[in-house]
Design an enzyme around this catalytic site. Sequence first.
Site, mmCIF file in Angstrom:
data_model
loop_
_atom_site.group_PDB
_atom_site.id
_atom_site.type_symbol
_atom_site.label_atom_id
_atom_site.label_comp_id
_atom_site.label_asym_id
_atom_site.label_seq_id
_atom_site.Cartn_x
_atom_site.Cartn_y
_atom_site.Cartn_z
ATOM 1 N N SER A 155 0.832 -1.212 0.000
ATOM 2 C CA SER A 155 0.000 0.000 0.000
ATOM 3 C C SER A 155 0.861 1.255 0.000
ATOM 4 O O SER A 155 0.477 2.277 -0.583
ATOM 5 C CB SER A 155 -0.962 -0.004 1.188
ATOM 6 O OG SER A 155 -0.280 -0.042 2.412
ATOM 7 N N ASP A 156 2.047 1.213 0.618
ATOM 8 C CA ASP A 156 2.957 2.355 0.562
ATOM 9 C C ASP A 156 3.407 2.626 -0.869
ATOM 10 O O ASP A 156 3.414 3.772 -1.334
ATOM 11 C CB ASP A 156 4.190 2.100 1.435
ATOM 12 C CG ASP A 156 3.880 2.145 2.901
ATOM 13 O OD1 ASP A 156 3.854 3.249 3.462
ATOM 14 O OD2 ASP A 156 3.658 1.077 3.495
ATOM 15 N N SER A 157 3.802 1.557 -1.565
ATOM 16 C CA SER A 157 4.290 1.721 -2.931
ATOM 17 C C SER A 157 3.188 2.214 -3.860
ATOM 18 O O SER A 157 3.409 3.096 -4.693
ATOM 19 C CB SER A 157 4.855 0.391 -3.443
ATOM 20 O OG SER A 157 5.958 -0.019 -2.659
#
Length: 398
Positions: free
Chosen positions: A182-184
């Site tokens: 989800s960060d990427s």
Amino acid sequence: MSVGQEKGLEDQSDDRNLPLSDVRVLDLTGSYAGPTATMLLADMGASVVKVEDPHGDDTRRWGPPFVNGASTWFLSANRNKRGVCLDLKTSEGAEALQRLLAASDVLITSFNPSKLDRLGLAPDEVTQRHPDLVYCLISGFGLDGPDSALSGYDLIAQARSGLMSVTGASPDSPQRVSTALSDSVAGLVASFAIACAVYHQRRTGHGDVVDISLLDSALFLMAPRVAAFLAGAEEPRPCGATDSVLTPYQSFATKDRPIVVAAGNDMMWRRLCSALGDDQLAADPELATTAGRQRNRPRVVATVAEHLRRRPATEWLARFAELGVPSSAIHTLTEVVNDPQLEYRESIIKADHPIAGPTEMVGPPWRLRSHPSRDIRLPAPGLGEHTGEVLAELNPDT
């Protein structure tokens, strides 16, 4: 000439032909989503100034592994930036930050809302002072809503978006996708939205507020599953390495190692049957369509699995490639970094870091015909490495 150039911040890009070479970005982010967004903008030529407090970005301490004391997590998301160290609790640090802000086209931050208020960096306050600024906040849950003040992490976003509920072998063992997913994705989404907002800024002279959350980004990955559920499909369950619709579209054991096979449409199904040498399977009318194979999934999977166990993976993969059946071995990272396709496309790029020495990392996931070079212009900065240089460029009258 960009807003940043007009206000006194010099262009540090080595290639003026990159699409964002006249865009100035002030990076007040940490951990992984925000730095990924600003790195992608920098890869497209933006001049990014990364501001850290004396403690430094948390990812500087994420490890092992460390290479000569440098965290590989930090190195992987902070190339092509200059680094400034400011103590924002002091009047000098706060004043320097305001000067940097006045010289920027874009501000991107991942501070929580309460800290933004304390620093005078809340969206409404900043955009009132700088109406031409593109302001982006990346947070766990977004700028508004009942949970906007909660801290967010990749694990939380994967769980709350439903992603973990469909990942794993069974409902009793939900699995996180084992990377900062989800960060990427939030970083990719933020960089796209910021680039669009800058385009609007250049056409109209007006800035914008870009609101990105890890939860929304993880939910975006679930779009087809959510759409099916809202259309009346049953509550989805974990199904291992299979697909909810396509069959077969999963991993199988061969004589020596697992592979994946993706029969994405009816033509590919017929090709697969031909590769398996199973005319009876190909002629079965109950299996001629995607819906039919889905209804008969256990029989399809069992029959294909029985065939594939008889030969080693290399033989099957060569036959599938010859007949146009999408397939692959399940690669370890040792195989990934030595993949001839990735080597040819220079997907792993190299940099000479002053602390870590020669380092390698995944490059930007695009290619520009106008700019074929994959070279890194600047390695990830040391803490405060460019403070004096950057502050000296600012117009003191700004």
